[in-house]
Design a protein around this motif. Structure first.
Motif, PDB file in Angstrom:
ATOM      1  N   ASP A  35      -7.393   4.010  10.375  1.00 55.17           N
ATOM      2  CA  ASP A  35      -7.632   5.346   9.658  1.00 55.17           C
ATOM      3  C   ASP A  35      -6.619   5.113   8.960  1.00 55.17           C
ATOM      4  OD1 ASP A  35      -9.909   5.917  10.943  1.00 55.17           O
ATOM      5  OD2 ASP A  35      -8.423   6.569  12.330  1.00 55.17           O
ATOM      6  N   ILE A  36      -5.081   4.250   8.688  1.00 55.86           N
ATOM      7  CA  ILE A  36      -4.347   4.685   7.655  1.00 55.86           C
ATOM      8  C   ILE A  36      -3.457   4.067   8.768  1.00 55.86           C
ATOM      9  CG2 ILE A  36      -2.680   6.475   7.784  1.00 55.86           C
ATOM     10  CD1 ILE A  36      -4.280   8.542   9.047  1.00 55.86           C
ATOM     11  N   GLY A  37      -2.980   3.407   7.327  1.00 55.59           N
ATOM     12  CA  GLY A  37      -1.600   2.572   7.801  1.00 55.59           C
ATOM     13  C   GLY A  37      -0.710   3.219   6.694  1.00 55.59           C
ATOM     14  N   VAL A  38       0.596   3.339   7.501  1.00 53.82           N
ATOM     15  CA  VAL A  38       2.213   3.737   7.076  1.00 53.82           C
ATOM     16  C   VAL A  38       2.803   2.245   6.847  1.00 53.82           C
ATOM     17  CG1 VAL A  38       3.952   5.310   7.331  1.00 53.82           C
ATOM     18  CG2 VAL A  38       1.078   5.765   7.850  1.00 53.82           C
ATOM     19  N   PHE A  39       3.327   2.861   5.531  1.00 51.30           N
ATOM     20  CA  PHE A  39       4.458   1.714   5.033  1.00 51.30           C
ATOM     21  C   PHE A  39       5.564   2.560   4.319  1.00 51.30           C
ATOM     22  CE2 PHE A  39       0.486   0.141   4.804  1.00 51.30           C
ATOM     23  CZ  PHE A  39       0.598  -1.645   5.957  1.00 51.30           C
ATOM     24  N   GLY A  40       7.172   1.945   4.049  1.00 49.45           N
ATOM     25  CA  GLY A  40       7.954   2.132   3.611  1.00 49.45           C
ATOM     26  C   GLY A  40       7.886   2.097   2.095  1.00 49.45           C
ATOM     27  N   LYS A  41       8.059   2.436   1.023  1.00 49.01           N
ATOM     28  CA  LYS A  41       8.587   2.667   0.121  1.00 49.01           C
ATOM     29  C   LYS A  41       9.422   1.761  -0.118  1.00 49.01           C
ATOM     30  CE  LYS A  41       5.547   6.426  -1.529  1.00 49.01           C
ATOM     31  NZ  LYS A  41       5.568   7.155  -3.296  1.00 49.01           N
ATOM     32  N   LYS A  42      10.312   0.927   0.507  1.00 47.10           N
ATOM     33  CA  LYS A  42      11.654   0.498   0.234  1.00 47.10           C
ATOM     34  C   LYS A  42      11.066  -0.908  -0.109  1.00 47.10           C
ATOM     35  CE  LYS A  42      14.265  -1.586   3.020  1.00 47.10           C
ATOM     36  NZ  LYS A  42      13.921  -3.049   3.143  1.00 47.10           N
ATOM     37  N   ASP A  43      10.320  -1.086   0.579  1.00 50.91           N
ATOM     38  CA  ASP A  43       9.122  -2.469   0.133  1.00 50.91           C
ATOM     39  C   ASP A  43       8.646  -2.070  -1.026  1.00 50.91           C
ATOM     40  OD1 ASP A  43      10.840  -4.647   1.752  1.00 50.91           O
ATOM     41  OD2 ASP A  43      10.006  -3.294   3.178  1.00 50.91           O
ATOM     42  N   ALA A  44       8.741  -1.799  -2.608  1.00 47.40           N
ATOM     43  CA  ALA A  44       8.151  -1.104  -3.514  1.00 47.40           C
ATOM     44  C   ALA A  44       7.289  -2.164  -3.431  1.00 47.40           C
ATOM     45  CB  ALA A  44       8.901  -1.005  -4.284  1.00 47.40           C
ATOM     46  N   HIS A  63      12.327   2.120   9.814  1.00 44.50           N
ATOM     47  CA  HIS A  63      11.015   2.506  10.496  1.00 44.50           C
ATOM     48  C   HIS A  63      10.813   3.289  11.338  1.00 44.50           C
ATOM     49  CE1 HIS A  63      12.846  -1.935  10.252  1.00 44.50           C
ATOM     50  NE2 HIS A  63      11.669  -1.837  10.203  1.00 44.50           N
ATOM     51  N   LEU A  64      11.392   4.028  11.350  1.00 40.86           N
ATOM     52  CA  LEU A  64      10.828   5.715  12.607  1.00 40.86           C
ATOM     53  C   LEU A  64      10.737   6.532  12.009  1.00 40.86           C
ATOM     54  CD1 LEU A  64      13.916   5.598  15.843  1.00 40.86           C
ATOM     55  CD2 LEU A  64      12.030   4.102  15.400  1.00 40.86           C
ATOM     56  N   ALA A  65      11.301   6.349  10.737  1.00 39.66           N
ATOM     57  CA  ALA A  65      10.849   7.471  10.062  1.00 39.66           C
ATOM     58  C   ALA A  65       9.491   6.897   9.695  1.00 39.66           C
ATOM     59  CB  ALA A  65      11.112   7.860   8.624  1.00 39.66           C
ATOM     60  N   LEU A  66       9.074   6.606   9.376  1.00 43.67           N
ATOM     61  CA  LEU A  66       7.054   5.679   9.440  1.00 43.67           C
ATOM     62  C   LEU A  66       6.635   6.026  10.782  1.00 43.67           C
ATOM     63  CD1 LEU A  66       7.770   2.089   7.647  1.00 43.67           C
ATOM     64  CD2 LEU A  66       7.758   4.356   6.834  1.00 43.67           C
ATOM     65  N   VAL A  67       6.851   6.045  12.035  1.00 42.98           N
ATOM     66  CA  VAL A  67       6.483   6.235  12.817  1.00 42.98           C
ATOM     67  C   VAL A  67       5.921   7.835  13.406  1.00 42.98           C
ATOM     68  CG1 VAL A  67       6.499   6.363  15.605  1.00 42.98           C
ATOM     69  CG2 VAL A  67       7.403   3.971  14.371  1.00 42.98           C
ATOM     70  N   ARG A  68       7.484   8.038  12.624  1.00 36.25           N
ATOM     71  CA  ARG A  68       6.968  10.297  12.662  1.00 36.25           C
ATOM     72  C   ARG A  68       6.464  10.249  11.662  1.00 36.25           C
ATOM     73  NH1 ARG A  68      13.084   9.514  12.316  1.00 36.25           N
ATOM     74  NH2 ARG A  68      13.405   9.716  14.814  1.00 36.25           N
ATOM     75  N   ARG A  69       6.080   9.842  10.635  1.00 32.33           N
ATOM     76  CA  ARG A  69       4.939  10.214   9.520  1.00 32.33           C
ATOM     77  C   ARG A  69       3.737  10.527   9.824  1.00 32.33           C
ATOM     78  NH1 ARG A  69       4.547  10.857   3.912  1.00 32.33           N
ATOM     79  NH2 ARG A  69       2.334  11.455   3.254  1.00 32.33           N
ATOM     80  N   ALA A  70       3.479   9.297  10.897  1.00 31.98           N
ATOM     81  CA  ALA A  70       2.023   8.393  11.628  1.00 31.98           C
ATOM     82  C   ALA A  70       1.429   9.326  12.342  1.00 31.98           C
ATOM     83  CB  ALA A  70       2.786   7.179  11.621  1.00 31.98           C
ATOM     84  N   VAL A 117      -0.651   4.671   3.469  1.00 35.04           N
ATOM     85  CA  VAL A 117       0.843   6.309   3.365  1.00 35.04           C
ATOM     86  C   VAL A 117       1.767   5.734   3.042  1.00 35.04           C
ATOM     87  CG1 VAL A 117       1.137   8.510   4.711  1.00 35.04           C
ATOM     88  CG2 VAL A 117      -1.157   8.080   4.609  1.00 35.04           C
ATOM     89  N   GLY A 118       2.634   5.743   2.155  1.00 34.34           N
ATOM     90  CA  GLY A 118       3.758   5.087   2.036  1.00 34.34           C
ATOM     91  C   GLY A 118       4.804   6.190   1.918  1.00 34.34           C
ATOM     92  N   VAL A 119       5.840   6.477   2.715  1.00 32.01           N
ATOM     93  CA  VAL A 119       7.104   7.011   3.145  1.00 32.01           C
ATOM     94  C   VAL A 119       8.331   6.901   2.195  1.00 32.01           C
ATOM     95  CG1 VAL A 119       7.694   7.618   4.779  1.00 32.01           C
ATOM     96  CG2 VAL A 119       6.482   7.001   4.983  1.00 32.01           C
TER      97      VAL A 119
END
Length: 293
Positions: A149-158, A37-44, A178-180
């Motif tokens: 403006d941006i939604g950040v989601f993990g690609k693990k939940d493909a 999750h925190l990787a998504l936050v850092r990307r955001a 944005v996919g992480v």
């Protein structure tokens, strides 16, 4: 960091941030935050001026026999982690706030649903009836509450990631998805809140999911164009986990999420697996571009 619990409060906050010319990013989560999750936050934080993280264990995406009541919850711990990263807002609404009719027995839940058709017929959608309807509904609600403006989601939940990209495109929402990439443990296991449910033995065996999708990726990049041969490569690895019960191992088109038989050069495909260890369900995947030559 602000903690906001109401939709009205969140919308007012977002309006103020927008009035200052800030770009807003949203990271929707179920909470019990880990490094994935925190990787998504850092990307955001890199993508936007203002970051909201929502923590909401959404009842409509859990089936009747799934782990909604047992799902880990640690709002105070989540708050500490997000504050340390410099997140602007933690949005933590109640079920009643997100679903005003949730407790009305006559209405039995939400009056309005958001659905993306066809893309939930395979992979996880084939085994979790109504799951993605719950996801698309709550994410749409979160978009309206947080106004990103941006939604950040993990690609693990493909499958979720692909469905949400279609949702935004089809409904003409002015939001970039944005996919992480998946964040993994040192041995390759995808980080997940559900990993905490695994016994020591199950945890050791759970690395077969990553090994299986890695084998699929290697086979495809090595020139294999028969989808069933790729599936067999995954199955041959998954069977080495004696405590694992394979729910599926599939190869689908990465855009339509429909099964494929022959992999065409240049095609984007998704190799994905789901395995139960006891009552714990784990998933993993690999997005792969079929070599052109």
């Amino acid at each position: 960091m602000d903690l906001i619990r109401t939709v009205d409060g969140m919308q007012d906050h977002a309006d103020v941030a927008r009035s200052k010319g800030q770009t807003l990013a949203l990271v929707p989560t179920l909470g019990a935050l880990h490094e994935g999750h925190l990787a998504l936050v850092r990307r955001a934080l890199k993508e936007a001026d203002h970051v909201t993280v929502s923590v909401f264990v959404n009842p409509t995406q859990f089936g009747p026999d799934e782990d909604y009541d047992e799902y880990p919850r640690d709002l105070e711990g989540d708050r500490d982690k997000l504050e340390a990263l410099g997140v602007d807002v933690l949005f933590a609404p109640s079920v009643a706030e997100m679903y005003p009719y949730a407790d009305d027995e006559a209405l039995a839940g939400p009056l309005s649903w958001v659905e993306v058709e066809h893309l939930d017929q395979h992979l996880c959608g084939a085994y979790r009836e109504g799951h993605f309807r719950g996801v698309t509904t709550v994410v749409t609600k979160l978009f309206h509450a947080c106004k990103p403006d941006i939604g950040v989601f993990g690609k693990k939940d493909a499958q979720q990631y692909v469905i949400l990209k279609h949702l935004v495109e089809d409904l003409l929402l002015d939001i970039d998805i944005v996919g992480v990439p998946t964040v993994r443990e040192a041995d390759g296991l995808a980080q997940s809140s559900r990993n905490a449910y695994l016994s020591e033995t199950e945890r050791e065996q759970a690395t077969v999911l990553y090994d299986a999708v890695s084998a699929a990726e290697e086979a495809i990049q090595g020139g294999e164009q028969d989808a069933q041969a790729v599936v067999r490569a995954m199955d041959n690895i998954l069977v080495t986990a004696p405590d694992g019960e394979v729910e599926y191992a599939e190869v689908v088109d990465a855009h339509t999420l429909q099964p494929v038989e022959h992999l065409a050069p240049g095609q984007d495909v998704l190799a994905a697996v789901a395995v139960y260890f006891g009552e714990t369900r784990l998933i993993d995947n690999a997005f792969v571009e079929v070599p052109s030559a």
